[in-house]
Design a protein around this motif. Structure first.
Motif: not given
Lengths: 144, 427
Positions: A96-97, B66-67, B73-76, B96-97
């Motif tokens: 789910t990120g 993801s990173m 802060l995380r993004g993916g 999802w993004a």
């Protein structure tokens, strides 16, 4: 009389034995971490990604063993999940990120080494003997 | 000499770029899964498939990246391909993004395309490896309405709030909009048929009967969605209670053609077939969409129960087709109770009872079982390796409340069975 004392000692040992076996892990952190003790709820929240900062603002970095008795006891007794449920919890976070799986290592030596060079890291091992050759890691106690 | 300085400068830049790229690669997390299933029913075409003949059109595949870009802060993003009968058809889509900035443990902010935090399992409904059952209880996790419940584009606030000895609460608040990938698919097609059934009374009279109707150029536009959820991990270890709420708005429009038989009572030879076309528009409010949830885990046993209710408020303005405007609320409810037990690292079993009722659609001309669905399910899960598993599942179902009319033009059978098997790999 001696027989009764022997019997009581044996019974007492048998009763204590599960407790001795159950606490077969010690909690270790990077030496720069200010905490000298930690509660079960805080450990649980750190290893579930709910608590991400130490009180001084440093990011928490949970470190797991991949498998083994020490890993199983720690996860069941302090995180209050089965090892399968713990893996599924983090898989849910991944897919789910919402998070990434905590780092994990096959051996306790690798755990000690990683925690020693990572500020904010916290993990668990079975014996303090593994800390003989490092000054970068310290043991913290479990508080109520 | 000048050439050497240029070459040295380029080498420094390339080294820095490679080092940066390597550093980024070290931080990049890549995960994914692939699932493939087979489903067959004793009667009724179900979930947009010709299931009495058996179908392999039940699969998912995804990959995500993801990173952690900074400490906060995380993004993916996750790409998903899925197929469920006529829906999905393995078109690769953005699942999802989003960017996620966590100010504090109790407050974080997400922006992008986000899985909608509805009930206990909505966010992971496509990840077969994360649950015991192949089919989630459809009374609460209705695949027919997945379009407006699985993800939204917008923003969300979230966090975890400790309660000083009384456990902690995970909360989400969100707002945004959502896409309808295919407004002609099974559920939407049935919805348009239901909407247009109200228009029939304006074209049918003593001398005019309806032979058939056709809908074309159907469109669904989602306007907005907002909601929230809160789940309390109670002081009783293993017990989690909570709920979620959603409110949304969408509009539907379609061209409808009625094929009529006009009877002139003088002589049957004078009867005429006519067609009458018109445009139908409707505003739909998804209101009071909520689910109450409870989950209790102790050692290898997990007990779960959820109750769901949603109301659609339909407004059809007066038009050439409708002499006056129509406003109607339709309520649907569903609930289930389930138990799962892990017998060993490689073996887990579970069962659930699920009940669904399309409360406001019951009509005298049709039996109640057309609008209800009771489902008894039993399943086993075999974890062959930590990354590969297989599941077998059986259902005994009474009622067809969740069976689409458009997939069953010849009628539906009240009592029927469903069997499904699925394998999944994840990394």
């Amino acid at each position: 009389m001696r027989q009764y004392l022997l019997l009581i000692t044996v019974i007492g040992f048998i009763l204590i034995l599960p407790l001795m076996a159950a606490n077969d892990y010690i909690i270790i952190v990077n030496k720069k971490t200010e905490a000298e003790s930690i509660s079960q709820s805080n450990i649980q929240n750190i290893f579930l990604g709910k608590k991400t900062r130490w009180s001084d603002g440093i990011k928490t970095v949970p470190v797991n063993l991949k498998a083994g008795k020490t890993h199983q006891l720690f996860i069941e007794e302090l995180i209050k999940k089965s090892t399968n449920a713990y893996i599924n919890y983090w898989r849910k976070m991944i897919f789910t990120g919402k998070g990434v799986m905590p780092v994990s290592f096959k051996t306790e030596t690798e755990v000690v080494d990683y925690i020693g060079r990572t500020e904010g890291a916290i993990g668990y091992i079975s014996s303090p003997d593994l800390l003989k050759n490092t000054e970068e890691v310290k043991i913290i106690s479990l508080s109520d | 000499m000048k050439d050497k300085r240029i070459i040295l400068g380029l080498m420094i830049i390339m080294t820095g770029t490679i080092a940066t790229a390597q550093s980024l690669m070290d931080k990049l997390n890549v995960h994914g899964f692939i699932s493939q299933g087979y489903i067959v029913t004793s009667d009724n075409n179900y979930l947009n498939m010709n299931t009495p003949k058996g179908s392999y059109e039940i699969n998912e595949a995804a990959i995500n990246f993801s990173m952690d870009m900074t400490d906060h802060l995380r993004g993916g993003l996750q790409l998903l391909s899925r197929d469920l009968g006529k829906v999905g058809n393995n078109v690769v889509m953005l699942d999802w993004a989003y960017a996620d900035y966590r100010f504090k443990d109790y407050l974080g902010f997400r922006v992008g395309k986000i899985k909608t935090p509805l009930a206990l399992y909505n966010e992971i409904r496509d990840v077969d490896a994360l649950r015991t059952f192949i089919l989630l209880p459809q009374s609460v996790y209705d695949e027919n309405v997945r379009d407006f419940s699985f993800a939204f584009q917008g923003a969300a606030l979230y966090g975890n709030i400790p309660l000083s000895g009384f456990g902690d609460v995970d909360y989400n608040l969100y707002s945004g909009t959502f896409n309808i990938p295919d407004p002609t698919s099974g559920f939407w097609h049935d919805s348009f048929l239901n909407l247009t059934s109200g228009a029939e009374m304006f074209v049918i009279n003593d001398s005019t009967t309806l032979e058939n109707k056709d809908i074309t150029n159907s469109g669904v536009t989602a306007e907005y969605i907002w909601g929230g959820s809160a789940y309390w991990s109670t002081p009783l270890e293993g017990l989690k209670l909570g709920g979620c709420y959603l409110y949304g708005s969408l509009s539907m429009n379609t061209d409808i053609t009625f094929f009529l038989n006009v009877s002139y009572k003088i002589h049957p030879l004078l009867n005429q077939y006519q067609s009458r076309q018109s445009r139908l528009e409707a505003d739909i409010r998804i209101k009071d969409y909520y689910t109450l949830s409870g989950e209790y885990s102790i050692k290898n046993l997990t007990l779960t129960g959820e109750y769901h209710s949603r109301i659609y408020r339909t407004h059809i303005p007066a038009s050439e087709l409708f002499e006056f405007s129509i406003d109607k609320d339709y309520q649907l409810i569903g609930y289930y109770g389930q138990a799962t037990y892990r017998f060993a690292d490689f073996f887990e079993a579970g069962a659930y009872y699920s009940f669904y009722d399309d409360v406001d659609s019951h009509i005298q001309e049709e039996p109640d079982w057309h609008f209800t669905q009771k489902d008894i399910c039993a399943a086993i899960r075999l974890d062959i390796t930590p990354n590969f598993l297989m599941k077998l599942e059986a259902h005994h179902i009474s009622g067809t409340g969740l069976v689409l009319i458009c997939d069953n033009p010849s009628g539906r059978t009240k009592t029927w069975n469903l069997f499904t098997i699925k394998s999944s790999f994840n990394f």
